[in-house]
Design a protein around this motif. Sequence first.
Motif, short mmCIF file in Angstrom:
data_model
loop_
_atom_site.label_atom_id
_atom_site.label_comp_id
_atom_site.label_asym_id
_atom_site.label_seq_id
_atom_site.Cartn_x
_atom_site.Cartn_y
_atom_site.Cartn_z
N PHE A 263 29.66 18.27 -21.12
CA PHE A 263 28.49 18.39 -20.24
C PHE A 263 28.33 17.11 -19.44
N THR A 264 27.64 17.23 -18.31
CA THR A 264 27.43 16.07 -17.43
C THR A 264 25.97 15.69 -17.30
N GLN A 265 25.05 16.60 -17.64
CA GLN A 265 23.63 16.33 -17.49
C GLN A 265 22.86 16.83 -18.72
N TYR A 266 21.81 16.08 -19.05
CA TYR A 266 20.82 16.59 -19.99
C TYR A 266 19.80 17.42 -19.22
N ALA A 267 19.02 18.23 -19.93
CA ALA A 267 18.00 19.05 -19.27
C ALA A 267 16.63 18.38 -19.27
N ASP A 268 16.59 17.07 -19.59
CA ASP A 268 15.32 16.35 -19.67
C ASP A 268 15.45 15.02 -18.95
N THR A 269 14.49 14.12 -19.17
CA THR A 269 14.42 12.88 -18.41
C THR A 269 15.56 11.91 -18.72
N ARG A 270 16.40 12.21 -19.71
CA ARG A 270 17.60 11.39 -19.87
C ARG A 270 18.52 11.55 -18.66
N ALA B 286 22.68 7.00 4.43
CA ALA B 286 22.58 8.13 5.36
C ALA B 286 22.59 9.42 4.57
N VAL B 287 22.05 10.48 5.14
CA VAL B 287 22.09 11.81 4.52
C VAL B 287 23.22 12.60 5.19
N GLN B 288 24.21 13.01 4.38
CA GLN B 288 25.39 13.69 4.92
C GLN B 288 25.75 14.88 4.03
N PRO B 289 26.51 15.86 4.57
CA PRO B 289 26.95 17.00 3.75
C PRO B 289 28.01 16.58 2.74
N LEU B 290 27.92 17.15 1.54
CA LEU B 290 28.87 16.83 0.48
C LEU B 290 30.23 17.44 0.74
N GLY B 291 30.26 18.63 1.30
CA GLY B 291 31.53 19.28 1.61
C GLY B 291 32.04 20.18 0.50
N SER B 292 31.36 20.24 -0.63
CA SER B 292 31.76 21.13 -1.73
C SER B 292 30.53 21.43 -2.56
N SER B 293 30.66 22.39 -3.48
CA SER B 293 29.55 22.74 -4.36
C SER B 293 30.08 22.91 -5.77
N PRO B 294 30.29 21.80 -6.46
CA PRO B 294 30.90 21.87 -7.80
C PRO B 294 29.92 22.42 -8.83
N ASP B 295 30.44 22.82 -9.97
CA ASP B 295 29.58 23.21 -11.09
C ASP B 295 28.99 21.98 -11.75
N VAL B 296 27.77 22.13 -12.24
CA VAL B 296 27.11 21.11 -13.06
C VAL B 296 27.01 21.68 -14.46
N ARG B 297 27.27 20.85 -15.46
CA ARG B 297 27.21 21.31 -16.85
C ARG B 297 26.05 20.61 -17.56
N VAL B 298 25.06 21.42 -17.94
CA VAL B 298 23.80 20.91 -18.48
C VAL B 298 23.70 21.27 -19.96
N LEU B 299 23.51 20.27 -20.80
CA LEU B 299 23.30 20.53 -22.22
C LEU B 299 21.90 21.09 -22.43
N LEU B 300 21.83 22.35 -22.88
CA LEU B 300 20.54 23.00 -23.07
C LEU B 300 20.01 22.85 -24.48
N GLN B 301 20.88 22.94 -25.47
CA GLN B 301 20.42 22.81 -26.85
C GLN B 301 21.60 22.58 -27.77
N SER B 302 21.27 22.07 -28.95
CA SER B 302 22.25 21.95 -30.04
C SER B 302 21.61 22.51 -31.30
N GLY B 303 22.38 23.23 -32.10
CA GLY B 303 21.82 23.81 -33.31
C GLY B 303 22.86 24.59 -34.07
N PRO B 304 22.45 25.27 -35.11
CA PRO B 304 23.41 26.00 -35.95
C PRO B 304 24.03 27.20 -35.26
N ARG B 305 23.35 27.72 -34.23
CA ARG B 305 23.89 28.89 -33.53
C ARG B 305 23.36 28.91 -32.10
N SER B 306 23.99 29.70 -31.27
CA SER B 306 23.52 29.94 -29.91
C SER B 306 23.19 31.41 -29.83
N LEU B 307 21.96 31.74 -29.46
CA LEU B 307 21.49 33.12 -29.41
C LEU B 307 21.24 33.48 -27.95
#
Length: 504
Positions: free
Chosen positions: A224-231, A68-89
Amino acid sequence: MRRIALVPALCAALVLAAAPGAHAAARLVVKGHGFGHGIGMSQYGAMGYAQHGTDYKSILGHYYEDTAVQPLGSSPDVRVLLQSGPRSLVSGVVAAGSRKLSARSTYSVRSAGGGRLALYSASGRRLLTATAPLRLAAPSGGSFTLRGGASNGVTNGRYRGALEVRPSSGGVMSVNAVDLEDYVRGVVSAESPPSWPLEALKAQAVAARTYAVTTDAGSTTDGFTQYADTRSQMYKGVAAEMPSTDAAVAGTAGQVVTMNGTPVTTYFFSTSGGKTEDIENSFVGSLPKPWLKGVDDPYDSVSPRHSWGPYTYTQASVQAKLKGLVRGSFRGITVTERGVSPRIVHAEVDGTGGVTQVTGPQLRTRFGLFDTWASFTYISSNAKKKSSDDDAHASDPTPASTTAPSTTAPSGGSTSDGADTTGGQAAMVARLVARPRVVQQLTGTIQPGRAGRTLVVQQRLGATWHTIGTTTLHAHGRYAATVHGAGTYRIALGDVTGPSVRVP
């Protein structure tokens, strides 16, 4: 003198008759249906349902049975890994922890060792050192811009929420902490074209929202909980926010797919090929899930990947793709178990040195196929010379539309010149003339091949292949067909054609 002159000609004819095979070749032909893992909602199938007037709740109910389609009742934050590298700009942020920053400035974050991070201004001045994670916030309702570092090649992107930076083995990880609804806004058009019908986009929004709250791609220490790609699922942030997809997200705000009141994991994929699959048959080894069962998908044919192939591979390319799985020389692939769709669950790679057990997903990965709903047909062909009265088990192709060439000896010539009638030169000439003329035999195997099936024999004339006859497949996938005259030939089984073989 005449007798001496005839001997070399006769020897040449005997050598020609005994010549070895002219050409041998083999190919693997692969064709199939669908694009993706086959579990849950087919995106093109959902689009087809919407085109036929089905609403998003009914679409979801079809692909995820007994939900069934039902309301979740909350709107939590999602944490998405955007990149990994020597620095974040990053630019567009207004605070780093409790320190205020300018949204017009660009900042970089690097690891400071010991689980700590350092924030630098554009000029390279260190502004602060803090314990991880370092949270950089965008203005309320606004967004920040993340740029790829010099060595990680990440494309610039704008994102809502905040940027959380953590140390990693290669420097730092950049994670987008974003409200669930804003996250879904960044997913829908990245997964489904925004031009699709609204009900299909609504189904995509609910499936994406549900997937986000029921899966965790990272761990408690990764941050993080999600990747930003098809993973996980495709996420493009602000760049994905389109009027049509924003309307789909707003029109389904907070809604998720549930079973007995609990959100369930809503796998989705591009194209089913006409039927979806049970989860345990695609993610081999997974436990069955009652809402992830194979269902008919009648409108999936709108997809360009509904059917694909045939694709052909040479013997050498197959050996390379299946390196480590082929024992000896490759001889074919036998499917031993299919799912309900019927995607391949298990198969055997057959080699001259034995067989190797493999799964459908392994074959898909090795060959780079769109899906595991596939067939593998291996055809080998060999041309060898033979006399027309040799090999009682070989068969001439049955003519397709014209009478087969005559195999009788030439007529109109004398068998005796009146000299040496006791068996000398005249007898030799007579035996040579009467000798069955040399023809060619195509032999080989087709795997898998069912005895009794009809094969078509074709000859290439110019740039076009012409059917010249048929023959029959025998036990163990073997075939033999006799052809007359030089040329290029091949065997066809339905729409699967074998390699071309040159007959001199």
